[in-house]
Design a protein around this motif. Structure first.
Motif, PDB file in Angstrom:
ATOM      1  N   LEU A   4       0.819  -1.267   0.304  1.00 24.01           N
ATOM      2  CA  LEU A   4      -0.022   0.038  -0.119  1.00 24.01           C
ATOM      3  C   LEU A   4       0.717   1.386  -0.012  1.00 24.01           C
ATOM      4  O   LEU A   4       0.370   2.302  -0.325  1.00 24.01           O
ATOM      5  N   LEU A   5       2.102   1.220   0.436  1.00 24.43           N
ATOM      6  CA  LEU A   5       3.027   2.328   0.866  1.00 24.43           C
ATOM      7  C   LEU A   5       3.067   3.173  -0.423  1.00 24.43           C
ATOM      8  O   LEU A   5       3.022   4.567  -0.400  1.00 24.43           O
ATOM      9  N   PRO A   6       3.323   2.681  -1.832  1.00 23.00           N
ATOM     10  CA  PRO A   6       3.322   3.763  -3.003  1.00 23.00           C
ATOM     11  C   PRO A   6       2.072   4.513  -3.178  1.00 23.00           C
ATOM     12  O   PRO A   6       2.276   5.547  -3.785  1.00 23.00           O
ATOM     13  N   GLU A   7       1.064   4.263  -2.500  1.00 27.18           N
ATOM     14  CA  GLU A   7      -0.116   4.956  -2.683  1.00 27.18           C
ATOM     15  C   GLU A   7      -0.036   6.180  -1.846  1.00 27.18           C
ATOM     16  O   GLU A   7      -0.949   7.353  -2.012  1.00 27.18           O
ATOM     17  N   TYR A   8       0.728   6.273  -0.952  1.00 29.75           N
ATOM     18  CA  TYR A   8       0.852   7.191   0.010  1.00 29.75           C
ATOM     19  C   TYR A   8       2.207   7.876   0.461  1.00 29.75           C
ATOM     20  O   TYR A   8       3.088   7.422   1.104  1.00 29.75           O
ATOM     21  N   PRO A   9       2.671   8.653  -0.415  1.00 28.91           N
ATOM     22  CA  PRO A   9       3.916   9.153  -0.612  1.00 28.91           C
ATOM     23  C   PRO A   9       4.374   9.905   0.804  1.00 28.91           C
ATOM     24  O   PRO A   9       5.569   9.874   0.991  1.00 28.91           O
ATOM     25  N   ASP A  10       3.613  10.627   1.159  1.00 31.42           N
ATOM     26  CA  ASP A  10       3.986  11.333   2.336  1.00 31.42           C
ATOM     27  C   ASP A  10       3.499  10.587   3.792  1.00 31.42           C
ATOM     28  O   ASP A  10       3.018  11.222   4.506  1.00 31.42           O
ATOM     29  N   VAL A  11       4.187   9.658   3.989  1.00 31.28           N
ATOM     30  CA  VAL A  11       3.934   8.556   5.015  1.00 31.28           C
ATOM     31  C   VAL A  11       5.095   8.797   6.091  1.00 31.28           C
ATOM     32  O   VAL A  11       6.252   8.730   5.607  1.00 31.28           O
ATOM     33  N   VAL A  12       4.717   8.802   7.158  1.00 27.33           N
ATOM     34  CA  VAL A  12       5.858   8.627   8.301  1.00 27.33           C
ATOM     35  C   VAL A  12       5.980   7.094   8.565  1.00 27.33           C
ATOM     36  O   VAL A  12       5.123   6.320   9.122  1.00 27.33           O
ATOM     37  N   ASN A  13       7.055   6.322   8.400  1.00 29.52           N
ATOM     38  CA  ASN A  13       7.187   5.014   8.464  1.00 29.52           C
ATOM     39  C   ASN A  13       7.543   4.674   9.771  1.00 29.52           C
ATOM     40  O   ASN A  13       8.820   4.567  10.040  1.00 29.52           O
ATOM     41  N   LEU A  14       6.873   4.252  10.552  1.00 26.37           N
ATOM     42  CA  LEU A  14       7.101   3.548  11.834  1.00 26.37           C
ATOM     43  C   LEU A  14       7.014   2.077  11.832  1.00 26.37           C
ATOM     44  O   LEU A  14       6.443   1.418  12.752  1.00 26.37           O
ATOM     45  N   CYS A  15       7.371   1.589  10.816  1.00 24.94           N
ATOM     46  CA  CYS A  15       7.260   0.162  10.480  1.00 24.94           C
ATOM     47  C   CYS A  15       8.534  -0.825  10.347  1.00 24.94           C
ATOM     48  O   CYS A  15       8.719  -1.686  11.258  1.00 24.94           O
ATOM     49  N   ASN A  16       9.515  -0.064   9.878  1.00 27.03           N
ATOM     50  CA  ASN A  16      10.988  -0.762   9.644  1.00 27.03           C
ATOM     51  C   ASN A  16      11.697  -1.058  10.827  1.00 27.03           C
ATOM     52  O   ASN A  16      11.767   0.046  11.615  1.00 27.03           O
ATOM     53  N   GLY A  17      12.066  -2.241  11.054  1.00 30.08           N
ATOM     54  CA  GLY A  17      12.652  -2.354  12.209  1.00 30.08           C
ATOM     55  C   GLY A  17      14.255  -2.414  11.706  1.00 30.08           C
ATOM     56  O   GLY A  17      15.100  -3.236  12.244  1.00 30.08           O
ATOM     57  N   GLU A  18      14.872  -1.380  11.086  1.00 30.86           N
ATOM     58  CA  GLU A  18      16.004  -1.427  10.707  1.00 30.86           C
ATOM     59  C   GLU A  18      16.771   0.027  11.047  1.00 30.86           C
ATOM     60  O   GLU A  18      16.200   1.122  10.953  1.00 30.86           O
ATOM     61  N   PRO A  19      17.909  -0.047  11.594  1.00 31.53           N
ATOM     62  CA  PRO A  19      18.639   1.307  11.941  1.00 31.53           C
ATOM     63  C   PRO A  19      18.736   2.227  10.805  1.00 31.53           C
ATOM     64  O   PRO A  19      18.907   1.957   9.684  1.00 31.53           O
ATOM     65  N   ASP A  20      18.576   3.396  11.277  1.00 34.25           N
ATOM     66  CA  ASP A  20      18.375   4.390  10.307  1.00 34.25           C
ATOM     67  C   ASP A  20      19.873   4.950  10.227  1.00 34.25           C
ATOM     68  O   ASP A  20      20.128   6.058   9.601  1.00 34.25           O
ATOM     69  N   PHE A  21      20.641   4.597  11.038  1.00 36.11           N
ATOM     70  CA  PHE A  21      22.137   5.226  11.001  1.00 36.11           C
ATOM     71  C   PHE A  21      22.824   4.636  10.126  1.00 36.11           C
ATOM     72  O   PHE A  21      22.628   3.623   9.526  1.00 36.11           O
ATOM     73  N   SER A  22      24.015   5.417   9.699  1.00 37.26           N
ATOM     74  CA  SER A  22      25.055   4.686   8.637  1.00 37.26           C
ATOM     75  C   SER A  22      25.901   3.751   9.664  1.00 37.26           C
ATOM     76  O   SER A  22      26.309   4.054  10.612  1.00 37.26           O
ATOM     77  N   THR A  23      26.494   2.505   8.879  1.00 33.84           N
ATOM     78  CA  THR A  23      27.397   1.863   9.232  1.00 33.84           C
ATOM     79  C   THR A  23      28.844   2.562   9.859  1.00 33.84           C
ATOM     80  O   THR A  23      29.227   3.583   9.123  1.00 33.84           O
ATOM     81  N   PRO A  24      29.029   2.724  11.110  1.00 32.71           N
ATOM     82  CA  PRO A  24      30.103   3.478  11.514  1.00 32.71           C
ATOM     83  C   PRO A  24      31.526   3.503  10.555  1.00 32.71           C
ATOM     84  O   PRO A  24      31.725   2.416   9.865  1.00 32.71           O
ATOM     85  N   SER A  25      32.119   4.749  10.268  1.00 35.78           N
ATOM     86  CA  SER A  25      33.351   4.867   9.217  1.00 35.78           C
ATOM     87  C   SER A  25      34.332   3.926   9.232  1.00 35.78           C
ATOM     88  O   SER A  25      34.616   3.439   8.248  1.00 35.78           O
ATOM     89  N   HIS A  26      34.914   3.404  10.574  1.00 36.11           N
ATOM     90  CA  HIS A  26      35.939   2.657  10.573  1.00 36.11           C
ATOM     91  C   HIS A  26      35.618   1.059  10.225  1.00 36.11           C
ATOM     92  O   HIS A  26      36.607   0.540   9.736  1.00 36.11           O
ATOM     93  N   ILE A  27      34.516   0.873  10.246  1.00 41.00           N
ATOM     94  CA  ILE A  27      34.108  -0.487   9.843  1.00 41.00           C
ATOM     95  C   ILE A  27      33.970  -0.566   8.112  1.00 41.00           C
ATOM     96  O   ILE A  27      34.455  -1.453   7.650  1.00 41.00           O
ATOM     97  N   CYS A  28      33.414   0.517   7.696  1.00 39.68           N
ATOM     98  CA  CYS A  28      33.594   0.572   6.126  1.00 39.68           C
ATOM     99  C   CYS A  28      34.883   0.632   5.582  1.00 39.68           C
ATOM    100  O   CYS A  28      35.190   0.211   4.642  1.00 39.68           O
ATOM    101  N   GLU A  29      35.781   1.514   6.262  1.00 37.70           N
ATOM    102  CA  GLU A  29      37.199   1.518   5.968  1.00 37.70           C
ATOM    103  C   GLU A  29      37.904   0.180   6.053  1.00 37.70           C
ATOM    104  O   GLU A  29      38.715   0.034   5.016  1.00 37.70           O
TER     105      GLU A  29
END
Length: 368
Positions: A4-29
């Motif tokens: 249903l999500l594409p039908e409602y573009p201006d939605v606040v998503n309180l559904c995803n159980g996924e961190p919104d942070f980026s992986t810390p830089s030293h891990i990526c490096e």
């Protein structure tokens, strides 16, 4: 809900159980350096020794007993950790106990090994913890094990040493394997700490700890995790891994090594931010008429009781999406006992959670 999500573009998503942070830089490096250094070939089936040793060192300290690389296998995230654990220990026709509500992947993975899923209810009045009498009733001659998830998705509860002691005799007397899903171990709030079931001396040899770097280090897309268990069981898994996955990329394992061996400051920062977001969300939910919820002790989720609205959880989630512009998960997705609840996740920015709460409050006030 996602359809249903594409039908409602201006939605606040309180559904995803996924961190919104980026992986810390030293891990990526560390991953980049590994690739540039030529780490693009096969690795040992059970994982590179350095990473297995790092996991062993972590659990030697955490469990206060010697853990070696023979106790550890590196896997493709927490999902494969459970699948491998089930494949190594459960036969067709065996029974595996889960709580209801629970993370819904458990149902499918138990079915994939041709075992039977036996659900036991957990109740809000008991803080969503297992009643030992209900566990006793669920155990039969075909019961092989039980999946326990602490901190819990979707319920937000944790396990204390005293609570596990209330279950240990039944687990020990019936020689049950405990599949201990601990992927949220770093995310506990208030005075709640993480207690691993493998810390229990009486049942420790029957516990398979399944963990992942996804939530702790914001590494969901890296697909890296591990299993810690008795060497006798782990040997079977080492053989199975060859047929299932062959091996994991070395550069991802080197990133995981940097995560475990490096600074844990970012882990603490993320946990602190999640706690603030959780309190904002819970305070907002509890201020709305018709909503009740237990303040989470860990994880990234809040299970809100909406039974006062006399609607199914799916109907109510859809109503909130269509009229308030807030996306949630119907509690029924987590098992029959989830009916009458909806799940919110606070793995979102403070500003988005605030916006979601304001939208919900405004809509609930308008429908009174």
């Amino acid at each position: 809900m996602f359809d249903l999500l594409p039908e409602y573009p201006d939605v606040v998503n309180l559904c995803n159980g996924e961190p919104d942070f980026s992986t810390p830089s030293h891990i990526c490096e560390a991953a980049i350096a590994s690739i540039q250094g030529g780490d693009t070939r096969y690795s040992p089936t059970s994982g590179i020794l350095e990473l297995r040793q790092a996991v062993a060192d972590k659990y030697t300290q955490q469990l206060k007993r010697r853990i070696t690389p023979d106790n550890v296998m590196i896997v493709c995230g927490g999902t494969e950790a459970l699948m491998m654990s089930l494949l190594a220990t459960v036969n067709p026709g065996d029974e595996v106990i889960v709580t209801d509500p629970c993370y819904p992947n458990y149902f499918a993975q138990i079915e994939l090994v041709k075992a039977k899923c036996v659900s036991i209810p957990v109740y809000e009045k008991n803080n969503f913890q297992i009643d030992p009498e209900d566990l006793k009733k669920a155990i039969s001659s075909r019961t092989k094990g039980i999946i326990l998830n602490y901190p819990n998705n979707p319920l937000g509860v944790t396990a204390s040493e005293e609570y596990i002691q209330s279950l240990e005799q039944l687990i020990d007397d019936n020689n049950l394997i405990v599949f201990s899903d601990e992927v949220y171990e770093s995310l506990t709030y208030g005075k709640s700490g993480h207690y691993s079931l493998a810390q229990n001396d009486r049942i420790k040899d029957n516990v398979l700890v399944m963990n992942s770097l996804s939530k702790t280090y914001a590494m969901t897309g890296w697909r890296i995790g591990y299993i810690v268990g008795h060497p006798k069981i782990m040997k079977s898994m080492f053989r199975l891994q060859e047929s299932v996955l062959s091996c994991l990329p070395v550069f991802i394992q080197k990133a995981a090594l940097a995560a475990l061996r490096g600074s844990q400051d970012k882990v603490q920062e993320m946990a602190s931010a999640y706690e603030k977001r959780m309190n904002l969300l819970v305070d907002g939910i509890q201020s709305m008429p018709g909503f009740k919820c237990i303040r989470p002790m860990g994880g990234l989720c809040v299970m809100a009781n909406i039974s006062a609205y006399n609607k199914s959880s799916e109907e109510f989630s859809r109503e909130l999406l269509e009229n308030a512009g807030v996306m949630t998960v119907p509690g029924s997705a987590f098992g029959p006992m989830g009916e009458g609840y909806i799940r919110f996740c606070f793995a979102n920015s403070f500003e988005n959670i605030q916006k979601g709460v304001e939208r919900l409050s405004s809509y609930i006030a308008s429908r009174q």
